[in-house]
Design a protein around this motif. Structure first.
Motif, PDB file in Angstrom:
ATOM      1  N   LEU A 163       0.830  -1.209   0.000  1.00 22.51           N
ATOM      2  CA  LEU A 163       0.000   0.000   0.000  1.00 22.51           C
ATOM      3  C   LEU A 163       0.863   1.258   0.000  1.00 22.51           C
ATOM      4  O   LEU A 163       0.543   2.250  -0.658  1.00 22.51           O
ATOM      5  CB  LEU A 163      -0.920   0.015   1.220  1.00 22.51           C
ATOM      6  CG  LEU A 163      -2.029  -1.034   1.267  1.00 22.51           C
ATOM      7  CD1 LEU A 163      -2.782  -0.936   2.581  1.00 22.51           C
ATOM      8  CD2 LEU A 163      -3.000  -0.851   0.099  1.00 22.51           C
ATOM      9  N   VAL A 164       1.975   1.211   0.743  1.00 18.23           N
ATOM     10  CA  VAL A 164       2.872   2.361   0.808  1.00 18.23           C
ATOM     11  C   VAL A 164       3.661   2.503  -0.483  1.00 18.23           C
ATOM     12  O   VAL A 164       3.713   3.571  -1.091  1.00 18.23           O
ATOM     13  CB  VAL A 164       3.837   2.253   2.011  1.00 18.23           C
ATOM     14  CG1 VAL A 164       4.848   3.398   1.986  1.00 18.23           C
ATOM     15  CG2 VAL A 164       3.064   2.266   3.316  1.00 18.23           C
ATOM     16  N   GLU A 165       4.284   1.424  -0.918  1.00 21.11           N
ATOM     17  CA  GLU A 165       5.145   1.498  -2.101  1.00 21.11           C
ATOM     18  C   GLU A 165       4.366   1.905  -3.354  1.00 21.11           C
ATOM     19  O   GLU A 165       4.872   2.674  -4.183  1.00 21.11           O
ATOM     20  CB  GLU A 165       5.849   0.163  -2.326  1.00 21.11           C
ATOM     21  CG  GLU A 165       6.910  -0.140  -1.282  1.00 21.11           C
ATOM     22  CD  GLU A 165       7.763  -1.326  -1.657  1.00 21.11           C
ATOM     23  OE1 GLU A 165       8.961  -1.327  -1.320  1.00 21.11           O
ATOM     24  OE2 GLU A 165       7.236  -2.273  -2.291  1.00 21.11           O
ATOM     25  N   LYS A 166       3.152   1.424  -3.491  1.00 21.10           N
ATOM     26  CA  LYS A 166       2.326   1.768  -4.652  1.00 21.10           C
ATOM     27  C   LYS A 166       1.573   3.088  -4.450  1.00 21.10           C
ATOM     28  O   LYS A 166       0.845   3.536  -5.339  1.00 21.10           O
ATOM     29  CB  LYS A 166       1.333   0.651  -4.936  1.00 21.10           C
ATOM     30  CG  LYS A 166       2.008  -0.661  -5.333  1.00 21.10           C
ATOM     31  CD  LYS A 166       0.998  -1.777  -5.472  1.00 21.10           C
ATOM     32  CE  LYS A 166       1.692  -3.108  -5.777  1.00 21.10           C
ATOM     33  NZ  LYS A 166       0.727  -4.234  -5.851  1.00 21.10           N
ATOM     34  N   ASN A 167       1.738   3.668  -3.282  1.00 16.95           N
ATOM     35  CA  ASN A 167       1.139   4.950  -2.895  1.00 16.95           C
ATOM     36  C   ASN A 167      -0.380   4.950  -2.984  1.00 16.95           C
ATOM     37  O   ASN A 167      -1.006   5.935  -3.382  1.00 16.95           O
ATOM     38  CB  ASN A 167       1.711   6.113  -3.711  1.00 16.95           C
ATOM     39  CG  ASN A 167       1.617   7.437  -2.954  1.00 16.95           C
ATOM     40  OD1 ASN A 167       1.436   7.443  -1.737  1.00 16.95           O
ATOM     41  ND2 ASN A 167       1.722   8.539  -3.664  1.00 16.95           N
ATOM     42  N   VAL A 168      -0.968   3.855  -2.590  1.00 12.55           N
ATOM     43  CA  VAL A 168      -2.426   3.774  -2.496  1.00 12.55           C
ATOM     44  C   VAL A 168      -2.950   4.746  -1.444  1.00 12.55           C
ATOM     45  O   VAL A 168      -4.071   5.249  -1.523  1.00 12.55           O
ATOM     46  CB  VAL A 168      -2.862   2.337  -2.150  1.00 12.55           C
ATOM     47  CG1 VAL A 168      -4.372   2.255  -1.967  1.00 12.55           C
ATOM     48  CG2 VAL A 168      -2.399   1.366  -3.234  1.00 12.55           C
ATOM     49  N   LEU A 169      -2.096   5.050  -0.457  1.00 12.69           N
ATOM     50  CA  LEU A 169      -2.486   5.906   0.666  1.00 12.69           C
ATOM     51  C   LEU A 169      -2.260   7.393   0.375  1.00 12.69           C
ATOM     52  O   LEU A 169      -2.465   8.229   1.246  1.00 12.69           O
ATOM     53  CB  LEU A 169      -1.698   5.508   1.914  1.00 12.69           C
ATOM     54  CG  LEU A 169      -1.806   4.027   2.311  1.00 12.69           C
ATOM     55  CD1 LEU A 169      -0.899   3.731   3.503  1.00 12.69           C
ATOM     56  CD2 LEU A 169      -3.238   3.657   2.626  1.00 12.69           C
ATOM     57  N   ASN A 170      -1.813   7.714  -0.829  1.00 12.17           N
ATOM     58  CA  ASN A 170      -1.602   9.108  -1.250  1.00 12.17           C
ATOM     59  C   ASN A 170      -0.624   9.827  -0.324  1.00 12.17           C
ATOM     60  O   ASN A 170      -0.907  10.906   0.206  1.00 12.17           O
ATOM     61  CB  ASN A 170      -2.938   9.864  -1.313  1.00 12.17           C
ATOM     62  CG  ASN A 170      -2.822  11.187  -2.053  1.00 12.17           C
ATOM     63  OD1 ASN A 170      -2.000  11.326  -2.965  1.00 12.17           O
ATOM     64  ND2 ASN A 170      -3.624  12.149  -1.662  1.00 12.17           N
ATOM     65  N   LEU A 171       0.536   9.245  -0.156  1.00 12.04           N
ATOM     66  CA  LEU A 171       1.579   9.812   0.695  1.00 12.04           C
ATOM     67  C   LEU A 171       2.480  10.746  -0.109  1.00 12.04           C
ATOM     68  O   LEU A 171       2.573  10.632  -1.335  1.00 12.04           O
ATOM     69  CB  LEU A 171       2.423   8.692   1.297  1.00 12.04           C
ATOM     70  CG  LEU A 171       1.657   7.680   2.159  1.00 12.04           C
ATOM     71  CD1 LEU A 171       2.496   6.431   2.369  1.00 12.04           C
ATOM     72  CD2 LEU A 171       1.270   8.294   3.486  1.00 12.04           C
ATOM     73  N   GLN A 172       3.159  11.637   0.579  1.00 15.36           N
ATOM     74  CA  GLN A 172       4.061  12.562  -0.092  1.00 15.36           C
ATOM     75  C   GLN A 172       5.388  11.900  -0.437  1.00 15.36           C
ATOM     76  O   GLN A 172       5.901  12.029  -1.543  1.00 15.36           O
ATOM     77  CB  GLN A 172       4.315  13.783   0.790  1.00 15.36           C
ATOM     78  CG  GLN A 172       5.173  14.856   0.127  1.00 15.36           C
ATOM     79  CD  GLN A 172       5.417  16.039   1.040  1.00 15.36           C
ATOM     80  OE1 GLN A 172       5.179  15.981   2.243  1.00 15.36           O
ATOM     81  NE2 GLN A 172       5.885  17.135   0.474  1.00 15.36           N
ATOM     82  N   GLU A 173       5.959  11.213   0.528  1.00 16.62           N
ATOM     83  CA  GLU A 173       7.255  10.573   0.336  1.00 16.62           C
ATOM     84  C   GLU A 173       7.238   9.114   0.757  1.00 16.62           C
ATOM     85  O   GLU A 173       7.862   8.264   0.132  1.00 16.62           O
ATOM     86  CB  GLU A 173       8.334  11.316   1.133  1.00 16.62           C
ATOM     87  CG  GLU A 173       9.712  10.723   1.022  1.00 16.62           C
ATOM     88  CD  GLU A 173      10.754  11.475   1.837  1.00 16.62           C
ATOM     89  OE1 GLU A 173      11.824  10.897   2.109  1.00 16.62           O
ATOM     90  OE2 GLU A 173      10.502  12.638   2.211  1.00 16.62           O
ATOM     91  N   GLY A 174       6.539   8.815   1.821  1.00 14.25           N
ATOM     92  CA  GLY A 174       6.483   7.472   2.369  1.00 14.25           C
ATOM     93  C   GLY A 174       6.134   7.536   3.838  1.00 14.25           C
ATOM     94  O   GLY A 174       5.443   8.460   4.278  1.00 14.25           O
ATOM     95  N   VAL A 175       6.626   6.574   4.599  1.00 14.86           N
ATOM     96  CA  VAL A 175       6.344   6.547   6.036  1.00 14.86           C
ATOM     97  C   VAL A 175       7.599   6.162   6.813  1.00 14.86           C
ATOM     98  O   VAL A 175       8.499   5.513   6.285  1.00 14.86           O
ATOM     99  CB  VAL A 175       5.215   5.546   6.397  1.00 14.86           C
ATOM    100  CG1 VAL A 175       3.885   5.992   5.820  1.00 14.86           C
ATOM    101  CG2 VAL A 175       5.563   4.138   5.932  1.00 14.86           C
ATOM    102  N   VAL A 176       7.628   6.586   8.074  1.00 16.09           N
ATOM    103  CA  VAL A 176       8.623   6.122   9.036  1.00 16.09           C
ATOM    104  C   VAL A 176       7.888   5.268  10.055  1.00 16.09           C
ATOM    105  O   VAL A 176       6.917   5.726  10.669  1.00 16.09           O
ATOM    106  CB  VAL A 176       9.336   7.292   9.739  1.00 16.09           C
ATOM    107  CG1 VAL A 176      10.250   6.773  10.838  1.00 16.09           C
ATOM    108  CG2 VAL A 176      10.134   8.108   8.742  1.00 16.09           C
TER     109      VAL A 176
END
Length: 210
Positions: A163-176
Motif C-alpha cells: 500500500l505504501v510502495e504503490k502509494n495507495v495511501l496518497n503519501l508525499q514521500e512514504g512513512v517512518v
C-alpha cells in the motif's frame, strides 16, 4: 547536541511486528535542544538555545536554516517548555532534543526553494541518557502540537508494504515506522516507488541515501 541517525530501510525481519507508521514529510532534519536549567534561568529562551540541521549547528543569522529557528521558537518553544516542566513524563529529564522536519511546498529530497515560506512538523523526541520516547508516549504527549501524522498502527505486513510502495495511501514521500521491542525503540522507513523514481530521474544513481 544529539543527532538523528539515518533510518534503515524496511526488511522482512520486521514483518509481524506491531508498528506505528508516521507520514514522512519531504524536507530536511531540524533539531532543537531544551535544557531544564536554562528554562528556569531565562524566560526569554523557553529552555531552547541550541539548534541545528541533521549534521550542523545553526549559529548565524546568515544561515538559510535560521528560518527554521524562528519558526520553531514562534510555533513550539513556549508550549514545549511548559510541557517539559509540568508533564510527569519529562520529570527528571534535564536535556531533551526535539526533532522536526523543515519543509516547504517545493521542498524535495532535502533541497529547498529559499524564496518560499517554510514550516516545521515535530516527529521525534530524545531524552539524554535514556533514548527516544516510545511512539505511543510520543502520540499521547504531543497530540495537540503539529506533529507528523499517524498513518497506520498495527502489524507490519506485505500488504501494508504494498500500500505504501504503490502509494495507495496518497503519501508525499512514504512513512517512518516505529515500534518497541525489549524496551528499545526500533525504526525503519518505506518510500513510495514514485518518489524513489523521481529521485533517480533527477539525480541518477548518485543518491544512495534514500
Amino acid at each position: 547536541m544529539e543527532t538523528y541517525n539515518s533510518i534503515p530501510k524496511w526488511s522482512e525481519d520486521y514483518f509481524g511486528k506491531y508498528i506505528f507508521a508516521f507520514d514522512k514529510v519531504d524536507g530536511s532534519n531540524f533539531r532543537a535542544e531544551w535544557n531544564r536549567k536554562l528554562s528556569k534561568k531565562s524566560n526569554f529562551t523557553n529552555g531552547f538555545r541550541r539548534f541545528g540541521t541533521r549534521q550542523d549547528r545553526i549559529k548565524s543569522l546568515k544561515d538559510p536554516y535560521y528560518e527554521g529557528v524562528e519558526i520553531f521558537k514562534n510555533k513550539f518553544s513556549e508550549p514545549l517548555n511548559k510541557m517539559f516542566l509540568e508533564n510527569k513524563t519529562f520529570r527528571h529529564i534535564d536535556t531533551i532534543t526535539v526533532f522536526g522536519e523543515f519543509f516547504g511546498p517545493k521542498s524535495f529530497a532535502g533541497m529547498h526553494d529559499w524564496s518560499e515560506k517554510h514550516d516545521i512538523k515535530i516527529f521525534d523526541v530524545f531524552f539524554e541518557k535514556k533514548g527516544f520516547l516510545s511512539p505511543s508516549e510520543f502520540l499521547k504527549a504531543f497530540e495537540k502540537l503539529d506533529i507528523c501524522k499517524l498513518s497506520f498502527a498495527g502489524i507490519f505486513s506485505e500488504n501494508y508494504l504494498g500500500l505504501v510502495e504503490k502509494n495507495v495511501l496518497n503519501l508525499q514521500e512514504g512513512v517512518v515506522c516505529k515500534g518497541v521491542e525489549n524496551q528499545e525503540v526500533f525504526m525503519f522507513k518505506i518510500k513510495t516507488l514514485k518518489w524513489l523514481q523521481k529521485v533517480k530521474d533527477l539525480y541518477g544513481n548518485d543518491r544512495t541515501d534514500y
